[in-house]
Write a protein that holds these residues in place. Structure first.
Motif, PDB file in Angstrom:
ATOM      1  N   PRO A 140     -21.956  11.363 -34.229  1.00  0.00           N
ATOM      2  CA  PRO A 140     -21.321  12.650 -33.924  1.00  0.00           C
ATOM      3  C   PRO A 140     -21.678  13.116 -32.513  1.00  0.00           C
ATOM      4  O   PRO A 140     -20.856  13.718 -31.830  1.00  0.00           O
ATOM      5  CB  PRO A 140     -21.923  13.601 -34.966  1.00  0.00           C
ATOM      6  CG  PRO A 140     -22.354  12.724 -36.087  1.00  0.00           C
ATOM      7  CD  PRO A 140     -22.768  11.430 -35.461  1.00  0.00           C
ATOM      8  N   ARG A 178     -19.267  11.567 -30.133  1.00  0.00           N
ATOM      9  CA  ARG A 178     -17.958  12.223 -30.179  1.00  0.00           C
ATOM     10  C   ARG A 178     -17.995  13.508 -29.353  1.00  0.00           C
ATOM     11  O   ARG A 178     -17.036  13.858 -28.669  1.00  0.00           O
ATOM     12  CB  ARG A 178     -17.580  12.562 -31.616  1.00  0.00           C
ATOM     13  CG  ARG A 178     -17.397  11.380 -32.539  1.00  0.00           C
ATOM     14  CD  ARG A 178     -16.178  10.549 -32.194  1.00  0.00           C
ATOM     15  NE  ARG A 178     -15.964   9.539 -33.216  1.00  0.00           N
ATOM     16  CZ  ARG A 178     -16.483   8.313 -33.194  1.00  0.00           C
ATOM     17  NH1 ARG A 178     -17.227   7.928 -32.174  1.00  0.00           N
ATOM     18  NH2 ARG A 178     -16.261   7.466 -34.179  1.00  0.00           N
ATOM     19  N   GLY A 179     -19.137  14.189 -29.433  1.00  0.00           N
ATOM     20  CA  GLY A 179     -19.302  15.407 -28.640  1.00  0.00           C
ATOM     21  C   GLY A 179     -19.284  15.108 -27.145  1.00  0.00           C
ATOM     22  O   GLY A 179     -18.709  15.862 -26.368  1.00  0.00           O
ATOM     23  N   ALA A 220     -15.780  14.756 -26.137  1.00  0.00           N
ATOM     24  CA  ALA A 220     -15.079  16.045 -26.231  1.00  0.00           C
ATOM     25  C   ALA A 220     -15.434  16.946 -25.051  1.00  0.00           C
ATOM     26  O   ALA A 220     -14.570  17.612 -24.485  1.00  0.00           O
ATOM     27  CB  ALA A 220     -15.421  16.735 -27.558  1.00  0.00           C
ATOM     28  N   LEU A 262     -13.469  15.796 -22.044  1.00  0.00           N
ATOM     29  CA  LEU A 262     -12.021  16.022 -22.107  1.00  0.00           C
ATOM     30  C   LEU A 262     -11.696  17.508 -22.038  1.00  0.00           C
ATOM     31  O   LEU A 262     -10.738  17.916 -21.412  1.00  0.00           O
ATOM     32  CB  LEU A 262     -11.453  15.426 -23.404  1.00  0.00           C
ATOM     33  CG  LEU A 262     -11.395  13.901 -23.440  1.00  0.00           C
ATOM     34  CD1 LEU A 262     -11.105  13.415 -24.852  1.00  0.00           C
ATOM     35  CD2 LEU A 262     -10.341  13.373 -22.484  1.00  0.00           C
ATOM     36  N   SER A 263     -12.471  18.325 -22.716  1.00  0.00           N
ATOM     37  CA  SER A 263     -12.214  19.758 -22.726  1.00  0.00           C
ATOM     38  C   SER A 263     -13.464  20.491 -23.198  1.00  0.00           C
ATOM     39  O   SER A 263     -13.725  20.589 -24.387  1.00  0.00           O
ATOM     40  CB  SER A 263     -11.047  20.083 -23.655  1.00  0.00           C
ATOM     41  OG  SER A 263     -10.961  21.467 -23.862  1.00  0.00           O
ATOM     42  N   ASP A 296     -14.090  23.564 -23.185  1.00  0.00           N
ATOM     43  CA  ASP A 296     -13.738  24.745 -23.962  1.00  0.00           C
ATOM     44  C   ASP A 296     -13.509  24.389 -25.430  1.00  0.00           C
ATOM     45  O   ASP A 296     -14.086  24.993 -26.328  1.00  0.00           O
ATOM     46  CB  ASP A 296     -12.442  25.335 -23.393  1.00  0.00           C
ATOM     47  CG  ASP A 296     -12.635  26.760 -22.934  1.00  0.00           C
ATOM     48  OD1 ASP A 296     -13.787  27.211 -22.921  1.00  0.00           O
ATOM     49  OD2 ASP A 296     -11.625  27.396 -22.599  1.00  0.00           O
ATOM     50  N   ALA A 297     -12.652  23.390 -25.644  1.00  0.00           N
ATOM     51  CA  ALA A 297     -12.348  22.988 -27.015  1.00  0.00           C
ATOM     52  C   ALA A 297     -13.604  22.475 -27.704  1.00  0.00           C
ATOM     53  O   ALA A 297     -13.806  22.708 -28.899  1.00  0.00           O
ATOM     54  CB  ALA A 297     -11.260  21.915 -27.022  1.00  0.00           C
ATOM     55  N   ALA A 298     -14.478  21.795 -26.959  1.00  0.00           N
ATOM     56  CA  ALA A 298     -15.728  21.312 -27.545  1.00  0.00           C
ATOM     57  C   ALA A 298     -16.586  22.486 -28.006  1.00  0.00           C
ATOM     58  O   ALA A 298     -17.113  22.482 -29.113  1.00  0.00           O
ATOM     59  CB  ALA A 298     -16.489  20.456 -26.524  1.00  0.00           C
ATOM     60  N   ALA A 299     -16.676  23.512 -27.166  1.00  0.00           N
ATOM     61  CA  ALA A 299     -17.487  24.676 -27.523  1.00  0.00           C
ATOM     62  C   ALA A 299     -16.928  25.342 -28.779  1.00  0.00           C
ATOM     63  O   ALA A 299     -17.685  25.726 -29.674  1.00  0.00           O
ATOM     64  CB  ALA A 299     -17.516  25.674 -26.363  1.00  0.00           C
ATOM     65  N   PHE A 300     -15.605  25.449 -28.859  1.00  0.00           N
ATOM     66  CA  PHE A 300     -14.983  26.061 -30.032  1.00  0.00           C
ATOM     67  C   PHE A 300     -15.143  25.196 -31.287  1.00  0.00           C
ATOM     68  O   PHE A 300     -14.895  25.667 -32.384  1.00  0.00           O
ATOM     69  CB  PHE A 300     -13.490  26.313 -29.773  1.00  0.00           C
ATOM     70  CG  PHE A 300     -13.201  27.628 -29.115  1.00  0.00           C
ATOM     71  CD1 PHE A 300     -13.001  28.765 -29.873  1.00  0.00           C
ATOM     72  CD2 PHE A 300     -13.146  27.736 -27.741  1.00  0.00           C
ATOM     73  CE1 PHE A 300     -12.744  29.979 -29.274  1.00  0.00           C
ATOM     74  CE2 PHE A 300     -12.887  28.951 -27.128  1.00  0.00           C
ATOM     75  CZ  PHE A 300     -12.685  30.079 -27.898  1.00  0.00           C
ATOM     76  N   SER A 301     -15.481  23.921 -31.114  1.00  0.00           N
ATOM     77  CA  SER A 301     -15.669  23.047 -32.270  1.00  0.00           C
ATOM     78  C   SER A 301     -17.140  22.922 -32.651  1.00  0.00           C
ATOM     79  O   SER A 301     -17.487  22.101 -33.476  1.00  0.00           O
ATOM     80  CB  SER A 301     -15.122  21.649 -31.967  1.00  0.00           C
ATOM     81  OG  SER A 301     -13.784  21.717 -31.573  1.00  0.00           O
ATOM     82  N   GLY A 302     -17.992  23.705 -32.020  1.00  0.00           N
ATOM     83  CA  GLY A 302     -19.396  23.657 -32.366  1.00  0.00           C
ATOM     84  C   GLY A 302     -20.180  22.532 -31.705  1.00  0.00           C
ATOM     85  O   GLY A 302     -21.255  22.182 -32.163  1.00  0.00           O
ATOM     86  N   VAL A 303     -19.649  21.952 -30.630  1.00  0.00           N
ATOM     87  CA  VAL A 303     -20.430  20.963 -29.879  1.00  0.00           C
ATOM     88  C   VAL A 303     -21.441  21.724 -29.026  1.00  0.00           C
ATOM     89  O   VAL A 303     -21.078  22.668 -28.333  1.00  0.00           O
ATOM     90  CB  VAL A 303     -19.516  20.113 -28.964  1.00  0.00           C
ATOM     91  CG1 VAL A 303     -20.339  19.167 -28.113  1.00  0.00           C
ATOM     92  CG2 VAL A 303     -18.505  19.341 -29.795  1.00  0.00           C
ATOM     93  N   ARG A 304     -22.707  21.302 -29.108  1.00  0.00           N
ATOM     94  CA  ARG A 304     -23.743  22.006 -28.336  1.00  0.00           C
ATOM     95  C   ARG A 304     -23.801  21.398 -26.941  1.00  0.00           C
ATOM     96  O   ARG A 304     -24.515  20.427 -26.682  1.00  0.00           O
ATOM     97  CB  ARG A 304     -25.076  21.921 -29.047  1.00  0.00           C
ATOM     98  CG  ARG A 304     -25.020  22.690 -30.354  1.00  0.00           C
ATOM     99  CD  ARG A 304     -26.335  22.660 -31.082  1.00  0.00           C
ATOM    100  NE  ARG A 304     -26.472  23.880 -31.872  1.00  0.00           N
ATOM    101  CZ  ARG A 304     -27.074  23.933 -33.047  1.00  0.00           C
ATOM    102  NH1 ARG A 304     -27.618  22.852 -33.560  1.00  0.00           N
ATOM    103  NH2 ARG A 304     -27.159  25.060 -33.704  1.00  0.00           N
TER     104      ARG A 304
END
Lengths: 531, 345
Positions: B206, B209-210, B213, B216-217, B219-227
């Motif tokens: 995981p 994958r982060g 992410a 690539l983006s 912002d989208a990573a932050a909104f998906s809970g990627v630290r």
């Protein structure tokens, strides 16, 4: 229960007059031109792919007059302004300037033709003086093509005098208030001898005194014989400043009328007038325990926000764009910081600024900007569907593509995501299909509270009703749903309770019975206080 | 759009979703990694048949010994570049590690203890980079150009222009010896183990994958809970740690601890990563391609050297290759983008 969808579901696609209230019929349509108008738009349309932003934009600006343009969010005002500014090109319709047809391919062309657009937050060169900002690119010259600084300063002073404002011509633009920045933009427009001035929500960030000064400048320009277009959400300002008002709704022209012949109630009816009751199939759900509670949430962008969501309940968060709604839910979910206040999920306090903790506690957020925030564009539909649950799909810490695909297959089929292969890039999907991926991604986390921010913006009518039915079914299963929407019919059709925000504060909390277009719009615009 | 579509919770039949949109051979053969690996094989064949002595086992030994620091540091560098950041201080951390080992062993420390200190300092140097980039929020290019000078400066301050050359032979033989019965240097084991570790981390966790992410983006990573902050700090710390290991290897291999050891090596590392198909804009790339990229640079260099071509020409060839790979990737990306736009409109 698909049969619940009335055949009139695409009411938004019907002709503008069909849904218009009686008020529209009584109003004067733009008269056939005797003398050419300063600027005239007739039946302008503009589409972005599948999304029709403007159906029939019609507007007639007279010289020596201030014209207001009002409408809900998404009514097509901004698109119309961008076409006037030359930023977008119309698909069809007529665009006349002083009686002659024009066709702007860039902002430079519209500027050269005498149109100036002043935006909510102007962009100046912060380190140049205000004089240099006004004359950027066309400085007065003296011998050997040197800039004639003295003449330039003189002209700037003259402009400020005409506008009746006191700004030092040599000071840098950095640190100017937004009001003063707008004045600089207006000065620039006058120095270009713009015949048409468009002001796109200029007062949104201004204080009362600044608004008065801006209005004085606007009146002075009107008296000089220029045509002004004033876009605002504030009815009191429209009535205080403007001579004529045009209402738009759903990308179409509704009515134009002299300001003296209308009132707030009539305008609100024209803005929202639409048969909304049957559009959204809200099922009755058993309202249970409180799942989410927000108390006193405060940041520089909003203050003292209280709200709660119960199991089985859909809470609508209404308000105008910029009211601070998205900022509140971002803070609740932990993407943004907040200064004070508490967020509790099922009675347990949630750590601030930690989306991972929010996800663990059972929150899910389908964000406003699906392409920038909801999806990781450039990667596959499978990776996106499993992004929020990737840690749960591991075996001994190892995450395989097979495990991802297996989970992705389940969620793609539950929401009927249209894709033949799981390694398709989501960036190639349509807006509605992308939104399904985002919804599936978050439903996969098995949330207790689902926060959706503009869940149906920019998606086709069919998918829209699918999303509504889905939200309704989820509430029926006991989820709590907090739905931000700028579309009144959506809020009124779906929500069990409506919370209205204006300028960063909650201004009303209405039960389903009390929520109607007038009560929500009044709280959102402050019209009630002004009338 | 079928308006009778069933929503979540309903028992609609599972729609058939294929795992892949393109057949296997197209996915494998048209990837950038495949192009680099094919080029590596081609260079190898040409070298083997055309260049005298290239076929000798000692060529492989030298090639791996030469490229070991690049291969090692390219591993964490790949992950860093995929997040959209860069670390240019890695060669300076190597120098710092080398200087520390030199000065400590000279003062009578056991080599193992000095090595451990170098590792800790490398880790801290990486952490400093990571914190400046994430918590302070500075661009990694600026931060690591700064620490490139800083760490190198400390290294040279420690040793001055001295070189310390006295190291126990049981340690130096680790760096210069081969795996018994093979032409492969012992450091190959370390490379393989770390490549597996980083490969698993990037492609099968995981966390990995982060990493993609974020690139690539964010912002989208932050909104998906990627630290994001934590991920980047870990990556910079790993780069520091691996660079310290590479610095110790470099010291032992040449039997010489100097403050200016491995100056400029960061560029070879970045070159290998980019040549291996990692996008400098982040979000794209894979570890096998990077390993092939590093070996490709090494193979071209040693083939040209054996053919009697001077090192400045070798640099030109490597540089042209790198520019070409970036240009071609950019053109392909544009072409693809244009195709997407046509489909959409």
């Amino acid at each position: 229960m698909p049969d619940d969808i009335p055949p009139a579901a695409p009411a938004t696609g019907s002709t503008p007059s069909a849904g218009a209230p009686s008020g529209a019929a009584a109003s004067t349509a733009p008269a056939a031109p005797s003398a050419p108008a300063a600027l005239e738009l007739r039946d302008i349309s503009k589409a972005f792919g599948q999304v029709i932003a403007l159906r029939s934009g019609t507007l007639r600006l007279e010289s020596g007059s201030i014209h207001a343009l009002i409408g809900e969010n998404g009514a097509g005002k901004s698109t119309l302004v961008k076409i006037i500014a030359g930023l977008y090109q119309r698909d069809a319709g007529e665009f006349l300037l002083g009686g002659e047809s024009v066709d702007f391919r860039s902002t430079a062309e519209s500027k050269a033709a005498g149109i100036a657009v002043i935006y909510q937050e102007p962009t100046l060169f912060p380190d140049l003086s205000v004089t240099e900002n006004i004359f950027m690119g066309r400085q007065p010259l003296k011998g050997l093509r040197r800039i004639d600084r003295a003449a330039m300063r003189e002209q700037a002073l003259g402009l400020f005098q005409r506008l009746g404002v006191r700004i030092h011509p040599d000071r840098p633009a950095r640190g100017l208030s937004i009001a003063d920045q707008q004045i600089i933009e207006i000065a620039k427009a006058i120095s270009l001898d713009a015949r048409v001035l468009v002001m796109d929500e200029p007062t949104a960030a201004l204080s009362g005194v600044e608004v008065d000064r801006l209005f004085a400048v606007a009146r002075a320009l009107r008296d000089e014989g220029r045509a002004l277009l004033f876009i605002s959400h504030r009815f009191d300002e429209v009535f205080a400043l403007c001579d004529t008002v045009t209402v738009m709704r759903d990308g179409a022209y509704i009515a134009t009328q002299p300001i003296a012949e209308t009132d707030t109630a009539k305008l609100v009816r024209q803005m929202v007038g639409r048969d909304v009751a049957e559009l959204f199939p809200k099922q009755e759900a058993v309202i249970g325990d409180e799942l989410l509670r927000v108390e006193g949430l405060t940041s520089p962008l909003f203050a003292d926000v209280d709200l709660s969501v119960r199991s089985g309940e859909i809470v609508g968060l209404a308000g105008l764009v910029g009211a601070g709604r998205s900022e509140v839910v971002r803070a609740v979910f932990g993407v943004d910081r907040y200064d004070s206040g508490t967020v509790t999920v099922e009675g347990r306090a949630l750590a601030p600024h930690d989306p991972t903790a929010a996800m663990r506690a059972g929150l899910a957020l389908v964000p406003e900007d699906r392409r920038a925030q909801g999806l990781v564009l450039g990667t596959t539909v499978a990776r996106n569907l499993t992004m929020a649950i990737r840690s749960k799909l591991t075996k001994a810490g190892i995450l395989t593509r097979a495990a991802e695909n297996q989970a992705a297959r389940v969620w793609a089929s539950r929401l009927e995501v249209k894709s033949s292969a799981l390694d398709a890039e989501v960036g190639t999907f349509s807006g509605g299909n992308q939104q399904k991926v985002v919804l599936a991604k978050w439903l996969a986390t098995n949330p207790k509270v689902l926060i959706v921010d503009e869940p149906t913006r920019g998606i086709d009518v069919g998918t829209k009703s699918e999303v509504h039915r889905l939200l309704s079914e989820l509430a029926g299963q006991g989820l709590g749903i907090l739905m931000i929407s700028s579309e009144l019919p959506e809020v009124l059709g779906m929500a069990d309770r409506v919370i209205v925000m204006r300028e960063g504060r909650v201004t009303a909390e209405l039960s389903r019975a009390d929520a109607n277009p007038e009560s929500v719009m009044s709280a959102a615009t402050g019209a009630g206080a002004a009338a | 759009m079928s308006t009778t579509a069933s929503a979540a919770g309903s028992t609609g039949e599972t729609r058939a979703y294929r795992d892949y949109g393109r057949p296997l051979w197209r996915r494998v053969l048209l990837s950038r990694e495949a192009a680099v690996i094919a080029l590596l094989i081609l260079v190898w064949i040409v070298g083997y048949t055309q260049v005298p002595h290239f076929a000798a086992p000692i060529t492989l030994t030298f090639l791996l010994q030469d490229m070991a620091p690049v291969l090692l540091i390219a591993l964490p560098m790949t992950l860093i570049i995929i997040t959209g950041e860069i670390d240019l201080s890695v060669a300076s951390v190597m120098g710092l590690s080398s200087a520390l080992i030199g000065i400590l062993t000279q003062q009578g420390w056991a080599f193992g203890a000095a090595f451990l200190v170098a590792l800790i300092v490398g880790l801290v140097a990486g952490l400093v980079n990571g914190v400046l980039v994430t918590v302070v929020g500075l661009p990694s290019l600026a931060v690591t150009i700064g620490t490139l000078a800083l760490y190198r400066g400390i290294a040279q301050g420690l040793l001055g222009s001295k070189a310390i050359t006295d190291f126990p032979s049981e340690w130096t033989s680790l760096a210069t010896g081969n795996i018994p019965g093979t032409p492969l240097p012992i450091v190959t084991v370390l490379i393989v183990v770390l490549a597996l570790v980083f490969g698993l981390l990037l492609h099968f966790t995981p966390f990995g994958r982060g990493v993609y992410a974020i690139g690539l983006s964010a912002d989208a990573a932050a909104f998906s809970g990627v630290r994001i902050t934590r991920t980047k700090i870990i990556l910079f710390a790993l780069a520091g740690l691996v660079s310290a290991v590479a610095g110790a290897y470099y010291t032992l291999r040449f039997g010489s601890a100097r403050g200016d050891n491995a100056t400029g090596l960061e560029l070879s590392v970045v070159a290998a990563v980019l040549l291996g198909g990692v996008s400098i804009f982040g979000g794209r790339g894979a570890l096998p391609g990077v390993l092939a990229g590093a070996l490709l640079i090494g193979a071209i260099a040693s083939a040209l050297r054996l053919a009697g071509i001077t090192s400045d020409v070798i640099n030109v060839v490597t540089g042209v290759l790198l520019v070409l790979s970036v240009v071609i990737a950019g053109l392909l990306g544009k072409l693809r983008f244009r195709r997407l736009r046509i489909v959409k409109s």
